[in-house]
Design an enzyme around this catalytic site. Sequence first.
Site, PDB file in Angstrom:
ATOM      1  N   ARG A 178       0.828  -1.200   0.000  1.00 48.04           N
ATOM      2  CA  ARG A 178       0.000   0.000   0.000  1.00 48.04           C
ATOM      3  C   ARG A 178       0.866   1.254   0.000  1.00 48.04           C
ATOM      4  NH1 ARG A 178      -0.866   4.896   2.456  1.00 48.04           N
ATOM      5  NH2 ARG A 178      -0.290   3.910   4.435  1.00 48.04           N
ATOM      6  N   ASP A 179       1.454   1.593   1.125  1.00 45.27           N
ATOM      7  CA  ASP A 179       2.226   2.831   1.212  1.00 45.27           C
ATOM      8  C   ASP A 179       3.455   2.776   0.319  1.00 45.27           C
ATOM      9  OD1 ASP A 179       3.113   5.309   1.940  1.00 45.27           O
ATOM     10  OD2 ASP A 179       3.319   4.887   4.056  1.00 45.27           O
ATOM     11  N   HIS A 190       5.196   4.857  12.480  1.00 43.76           N
ATOM     12  CA  HIS A 190       5.243   4.817  11.018  1.00 43.76           C
ATOM     13  C   HIS A 190       6.215   5.903  10.587  1.00 43.76           C
ATOM     14  CE1 HIS A 190       3.401   4.267   6.946  1.00 43.76           C
ATOM     15  NE2 HIS A 190       3.806   5.527   6.812  1.00 43.76           N
ATOM     16  N   HIS A 204       9.078   7.699   7.931  1.00 43.89           N
ATOM     17  CA  HIS A 204       9.617   7.876   6.582  1.00 43.89           C
ATOM     18  C   HIS A 204      11.067   8.349   6.684  1.00 43.89           C
ATOM     19  CE1 HIS A 204       6.041   7.424   3.844  1.00 43.89           C
ATOM     20  NE2 HIS A 204       5.492   7.325   5.041  1.00 43.89           N
ATOM     21  N   CYS A 206       3.976   9.919  -0.205  1.00 44.59           N
ATOM     22  CA  CYS A 206       2.571  10.324  -0.171  1.00 44.59           C
ATOM     23  C   CYS A 206       2.287  11.265  -1.331  1.00 44.59           C
ATOM     24  CB  CYS A 206       2.240  11.013   1.158  1.00 44.59           C
ATOM     25  SG  CYS A 206       0.534  11.610   1.259  1.00 44.59           S
ATOM     26  N   ASN A 226       9.250   4.974   2.940  1.00 40.08           N
ATOM     27  CA  ASN A 226       9.194   4.454   4.305  1.00 40.08           C
ATOM     28  C   ASN A 226      10.569   3.957   4.738  1.00 40.08           C
ATOM     29  OD1 ASN A 226       6.062   4.058   4.936  1.00 40.08           O
ATOM     30  ND2 ASN A 226       6.413   3.532   2.803  1.00 40.08           N
TER      31      ASN A 226
END
Length: 312
Positions: free
Chosen positions: A15-16, A212, A214, A245, A254
């Site tokens: 996903r990310d 989470h 980055h 994003c 990430n």
Amino acid sequence: MIAPAEVSIVEVSPRDGLQNEAGFVETADKLALIDHLIAMGARRIEVASFVNPRRVPQMADAEHVVAGLPEGRGVRFIGLCLNERGVDRAISTLSSARPLDEAGCVLVASDSFGIINQGQRVTDGITANSAMLKKARDAGLFAQVTISAAFGCPYEGPIAPDHVVALAARMADAGAQEIALADTIGVAVPAQVQELTTRVIAAIAPIPIRLHLHDTRGLAPANAWAGYQAGCRTFDSALGGLGGCPFAPGAAGNVGTEELLYLFDKSGIATGYDLAAVLAANRWFAGIMGRPLPSRAGKAGDFVARGLPAAQ
């Protein structure tokens, strides 16, 4: 001696890791990626985001990805939800052969980024996420929420820790079963991460916290270590350090799964992952993507003594 507490790593590359990619990654390749992640040792995987495909084209096949998820592998699958419609789509998978296990909601910590990301200010986000968490829990999904831009907003700058602690408390009161703090644009430093993690844990205990991170400025592994020292035991990462994003200018990928494994494994902290399998998956997915993946540890590999060169 007391052994160091083990950590749990949530793999977010499907996903990310992919949402910001310009070229569409085929559904079959996403499902093959998920199989590789499971073989690596991943036991929680964020597989898709239920968002408007016009805004995030990479996630247009979310339902098809979920429909193809493997059964009986002891893995929990997560669908990201930015609004109630997203939660409804996650709930709709519960009638399938392999339903999702978790709904991951998102509360943005700033008005400006919240409007661009989800069309809502912070106060609206609190109301919306409260309803989303309840709907997900009532349907039987594990309901968790990420506080996005918890350390800094690309439009407003630094975010006050008091504000984030208050948001975490509101989400805990609303029924969140886990709360993540996201350094969405990679601006945090270890001292900030340690302070905010400590404060949020104290405010929402016994609800677990997740980080989470980055790696925009190369500090994500150091920030993960600071979070671990503060008591966090669950971390998001993406194979190869992929990610970004679409609505956060300047956000890089990430923290790489390879970086976290190297960090924790060499510190004697169990992760449940196999670094050799992760490095092999990195090489395989680099072929799918047509380029080397960003992770530094993925490129360097494990630390193995090579010995002296043979005498001539």
